[in-house]
Scaffold this motif. Structure first.
Motif, PDB file in Angstrom:
ATOM      1  N   GLU A 185      32.094 -50.102 -26.028  1.00 17.84           N
ATOM      2  CA  GLU A 185      30.896 -49.677 -26.736  1.00 17.84           C
ATOM      3  C   GLU A 185      30.180 -48.548 -26.019  1.00 17.84           C
ATOM      4  O   GLU A 185      29.758 -47.576 -26.644  1.00 17.84           O
ATOM      5  N   TYR A 186      30.029 -48.665 -24.687  1.00 17.63           N
ATOM      6  CA  TYR A 186      29.399 -47.627 -23.873  1.00 17.63           C
ATOM      7  C   TYR A 186      30.087 -47.544 -22.523  1.00 17.63           C
ATOM      8  O   TYR A 186      30.713 -48.508 -22.081  1.00 17.63           O
ATOM      9  N   LEU A 187      29.951 -46.404 -21.854  1.00 15.13           N
ATOM     10  CA  LEU A 187      30.663 -46.198 -20.595  1.00 15.13           C
ATOM     11  C   LEU A 187      30.225 -47.169 -19.500  1.00 15.13           C
ATOM     12  O   LEU A 187      31.014 -47.535 -18.635  1.00 15.13           O
ATOM     13  N   LEU A 188      28.966 -47.588 -19.524  1.00 14.41           N
ATOM     14  CA  LEU A 188      28.478 -48.550 -18.534  1.00 14.41           C
ATOM     15  C   LEU A 188      28.430 -49.962 -19.095  1.00 14.41           C
ATOM     16  O   LEU A 188      27.867 -50.860 -18.464  1.00 14.41           O
ATOM     17  N   GLY A 189      29.025 -50.169 -20.238  1.00 15.90           N
ATOM     18  CA  GLY A 189      29.058 -51.489 -20.846  1.00 15.90           C
ATOM     19  C   GLY A 189      27.978 -51.672 -21.890  1.00 15.90           C
ATOM     20  O   GLY A 189      26.926 -51.030 -21.858  1.00 15.90           O
ATOM     21  N   SER A 190      28.225 -52.574 -22.832  1.00 16.74           N
ATOM     22  CA  SER A 190      27.306 -52.765 -23.954  1.00 16.74           C
ATOM     23  C   SER A 190      25.942 -53.264 -23.507  1.00 16.74           C
ATOM     24  O   SER A 190      24.927 -52.978 -24.154  1.00 16.74           O
ATOM     25  N   GLN A 191      25.882 -53.984 -22.382  1.00 15.79           N
ATOM     26  CA  GLN A 191      24.605 -54.545 -21.942  1.00 15.79           C
ATOM     27  C   GLN A 191      23.623 -53.477 -21.478  1.00 15.79           C
ATOM     28  O   GLN A 191      22.415 -53.708 -21.446  1.00 15.79           O
ATOM     29  N   HIS A 192      24.129 -52.292 -21.115  1.00 19.54           N
ATOM     30  CA  HIS A 192      23.253 -51.215 -20.641  1.00 19.54           C
ATOM     31  C   HIS A 192      23.042 -50.135 -21.684  1.00 19.54           C
ATOM     32  O   HIS A 192      22.180 -49.264 -21.515  1.00 19.54           O
ATOM     33  N   GLY A 193      23.817 -50.156 -22.759  1.00 21.78           N
ATOM     34  CA  GLY A 193      23.598 -49.244 -23.861  1.00 21.78           C
ATOM     35  C   GLY A 193      23.902 -47.781 -23.550  1.00 21.78           C
ATOM     36  O   GLY A 193      24.633 -47.449 -22.605  1.00 21.78           O
ATOM     37  N   PHE A 194      23.317 -46.940 -24.347  1.00 19.93           N
ATOM     38  CA  PHE A 194      23.529 -45.490 -24.263  1.00 19.93           C
ATOM     39  C   PHE A 194      22.832 -44.931 -23.030  1.00 19.93           C
ATOM     40  O   PHE A 194      21.628 -45.112 -22.836  1.00 19.93           O
ATOM     41  N   THR A 195      23.594 -44.243 -22.180  1.00 16.48           N
ATOM     42  CA  THR A 195      23.050 -43.683 -20.941  1.00 16.48           C
ATOM     43  C   THR A 195      23.395 -42.197 -20.839  1.00 16.48           C
ATOM     44  O   THR A 195      24.087 -41.637 -21.691  1.00 16.48           O
ATOM     45  N   ALA A 196      22.918 -41.590 -19.752  1.00 17.41           N
ATOM     46  CA  ALA A 196      23.216 -40.179 -19.510  1.00 17.41           C
ATOM     47  C   ALA A 196      24.712 -39.938 -19.360  1.00 17.41           C
ATOM     48  O   ALA A 196      25.185 -38.818 -19.597  1.00 17.41           O
ATOM     49  N   ALA A 197      25.474 -40.949 -18.971  1.00 20.05           N
ATOM     50  CA  ALA A 197      26.925 -40.787 -18.854  1.00 20.05           C
ATOM     51  C   ALA A 197      27.552 -40.586 -20.231  1.00 20.05           C
ATOM     52  O   ALA A 197      28.403 -39.703 -20.417  1.00 20.05           O
ATOM     53  N   ASP A 198      27.151 -41.397 -21.198  1.00 19.41           N
ATOM     54  CA  ASP A 198      27.672 -41.245 -22.560  1.00 19.41           C
ATOM     55  C   ASP A 198      27.259 -39.897 -23.153  1.00 19.41           C
ATOM     56  O   ASP A 198      28.061 -39.220 -23.793  1.00 19.41           O
ATOM     57  N   LEU A 199      26.002 -39.529 -22.924  1.00 22.77           N
ATOM     58  CA  LEU A 199      25.506 -38.250 -23.422  1.00 22.77           C
ATOM     59  C   LEU A 199      26.283 -37.093 -22.809  1.00 22.77           C
ATOM     60  O   LEU A 199      26.675 -36.149 -23.506  1.00 22.77           O
TER      61      LEU A 199
END
Length: 280
Positions: A185-199
């Motif tokens: 779901e996200y690069l740092l995992g679903s529990q942390h959500g959308f972060t600067a890494a995904d962006l």
């Protein structure tokens, strides 16, 4: 437009669209080289690079990592570095900037500005989108009079360009593996959500992946070099490529069309005004 500028623009759009954020911004677009006439005086002769922002209370700040960390670390508005993984996000953002951001830029210039000059027209059109008309004309005339060679020399494009495609594929392979291993779901995992890494993954590869949401800042695929088009098709089929496109669909505020990219958007009189100086 520069992939590093798109990274900052995305962050500013997140801030501007948040109901509790006091930030709004205007963008001042300029082609490569000509941008320095704005960024050098804006920084007090300390820097020429872009992206650069100028705030009412903090002055000039440049570099996409520094800008995002300054503006997007507020849990009450936009926090792209959530604890306890903030340090890991910053490390991944830096790595993507070094391995993907600069490499994608090199790959693009290697093919757009090759010695055949076949794509100089496309390069000029893409790199001057939303710039003032006089700068569009000036950049187009300068490109074949030494500017293209100077740009490639400054970024060691000829030396690194041939290998840049392999490095981009390697980054996408590694990010795909990471997503496969943590649920996707996200690069740092679903529990942390959308972060600067995904962006960062999405923004730094946008002109290769060509997400539909970025239409106002892209030129037609038929005008682009075959190598750029083929790499984009290949990467869109990877786990990381599909992830980046989903980040645009789900987390990217709408990109204004036409000259709307340069308009002022004001919601409240007490907002903090941020000016983004961008090199396309």
């Amino acid at each position: 437009a520069s992939n590093y500028v798109e990274k900052v623009r995305w962050a500013l759009d997140l801030l501007e669209s948040h109901p509790h954020s006091p930030v709004y911004y205007t963008e001042d677009c300029h082609p490569p080289a000509l941008h320095a006439f704005e960024t050098v005086p804006a920084s007090g002769d300390r820097a020429s690079q872009s992206p650069m922002i100028v705030t009412d209370d903090r002055g000039a700040l440049w570099g996409s990592d520094a800008i995002l960390r300054e503006l997007c670390s507020d849990p009450d508005t936009v926090d792209l570095y959530p604890e306890p993984v903030g340090g890991e996000v910053r490390d991944m953002e830096t790595e993507l900037g070094e391995r993907l951001g600069s490499t994608a830029r090199c790959f693009g210039y290697y093919h757009l500005l090759d010695d055949s000059k076949k794509y100089y027209g496309a390069a000029s059109k893409f790199l001057t989108l939303h710039s003032p008309a006089v700068e569009r004309k000036l950049f187009a005339s300068m490109l074949d009079r030494g500017l293209a060679k100077a740009m490639k020399r400054a970024m060691t494009v000829d030396e690194l360009g041939a290998a840049s495609g392999r490095e981009i594929r390697k980054v996408f392979e590694q990010m795909s593996h990471r997503l496969d291993s943590n649920g996707g779901e996200y690069l740092l995992g679903s529990q942390h959500g959308f972060t600067a890494a995904d962006l960062a993954l999405a923004a730094l590869s946008y002109f290769i992946l060509r997400p539909p949401e970025m239409g106002p800042l892209l030129i037609d695929e038929s005008e682009m070099p075959r190598e750029l088009v083929e790499l984009g098709h290949e990467l869109r089929g990877t786990v990381a490529g599909k992830h980046a496109l989903r980040m645009y669909r789900e987390h990217r505020p709408a990109v204004p069309s036409s000259d709307g990219i340069r308009k002022i958007s004001i919601r409240r009189a007490n907002q903090d005004n941020v000016s983004l100086n961008s090199r396309l």
